[in-house]
Design an enzyme around this catalytic site. Structure first.
Site, mmCIF file in Angstrom:
data_model
loop_
_atom_site.group_PDB
_atom_site.id
_atom_site.type_symbol
_atom_site.label_atom_id
_atom_site.label_comp_id
_atom_site.label_asym_id
_atom_site.label_seq_id
_atom_site.Cartn_x
_atom_site.Cartn_y
_atom_site.Cartn_z
ATOM 1 N N ASN A 76 -2.124 -27.320 12.527
ATOM 2 C CA ASN A 76 -1.031 -27.731 13.406
ATOM 3 C C ASN A 76 -1.152 -29.175 13.894
ATOM 4 O O ASN A 76 -0.437 -29.593 14.798
ATOM 5 C CB ASN A 76 -0.913 -26.765 14.592
ATOM 6 C CG ASN A 76 -2.172 -26.726 15.432
ATOM 7 O OD1 ASN A 76 -3.205 -27.251 15.031
ATOM 8 N ND2 ASN A 76 -2.099 -26.089 16.585
ATOM 9 N N CYS A 77 -2.034 -29.951 13.285
ATOM 10 C CA CYS A 77 -2.226 -31.365 13.648
ATOM 11 C C CYS A 77 -1.236 -32.218 12.847
ATOM 12 O O CYS A 77 -1.207 -32.146 11.611
ATOM 13 C CB CYS A 77 -3.658 -31.771 13.336
ATOM 14 S SG CYS A 77 -3.982 -33.536 13.414
#
Length: 103
Positions: A8-9
Site C-alpha cells: 500500500n506504499c
C-alpha cells in the site's frame, strides 16, 4: 528482481509499475531475509532506517536505542522503501538516480 516494500506504499507502487519484471515482497507480511537486510545495511548504513515513519514515532526512546539491524528485523516497516535487489545489486529508494540505473 525483488522489490522489498509495502503493497500500500505509493512509492513502491510507482516502482512496481515502472519495473514490470519486479516481484513485490511485502515486508509487513513476509519480512526481509536476514541476509538481504545485512547486505543492505552494510551498503547503505543508517540511510536504510526511515526515522520519518509512523512506526519510528511510536517507538519508545529505549527501543530507538537498539542496534539498527535489530530494529529493522523486529519492525520491517522501519526500512526505507523500496529496497530493490536486481541480481545481487541493491538499490534503495525510488530516486531519479535509481530510476535511471534500473531503466
Amino acid at each position: 528482481m525483488q522489490l522489498y516494500g509495502l503493497k500500500n506504499c505509493d512509492t513502491c507502487r510507482k516502482a512496481l509499475k515502472s519495473l514490470p519484471t519486479a516481484v513485490l515482497v511485502d515486508v509487513r507480511a513476509e519480512g526481509v531475509p536476514a541476509e538481504i537486510l545485512e547486505r543492505a545495511h552494510a551498503e547503505f548504513g543508517s540511510a536504510l532506517l526511515n526515522t520519518r515513519s509512523t512506526t519510528w514515532r511510536q517507538l519508545s526512546a529505549e527501543e530507538r536505542a537498539k542496534p539498527e539491524l535489530t530494529l529493522l528485523s523486529e519492525h520491517p516497516t522501519l526500512m526505507k522503501r523500496p529496497l530493490i535487489d536486481r541480481d545481487g545489486e541493491l538499490f534503495l529508494s525510488w530516486s531519479k538516480e535509481v530510476q535511471a540505473a534500473l531503466a
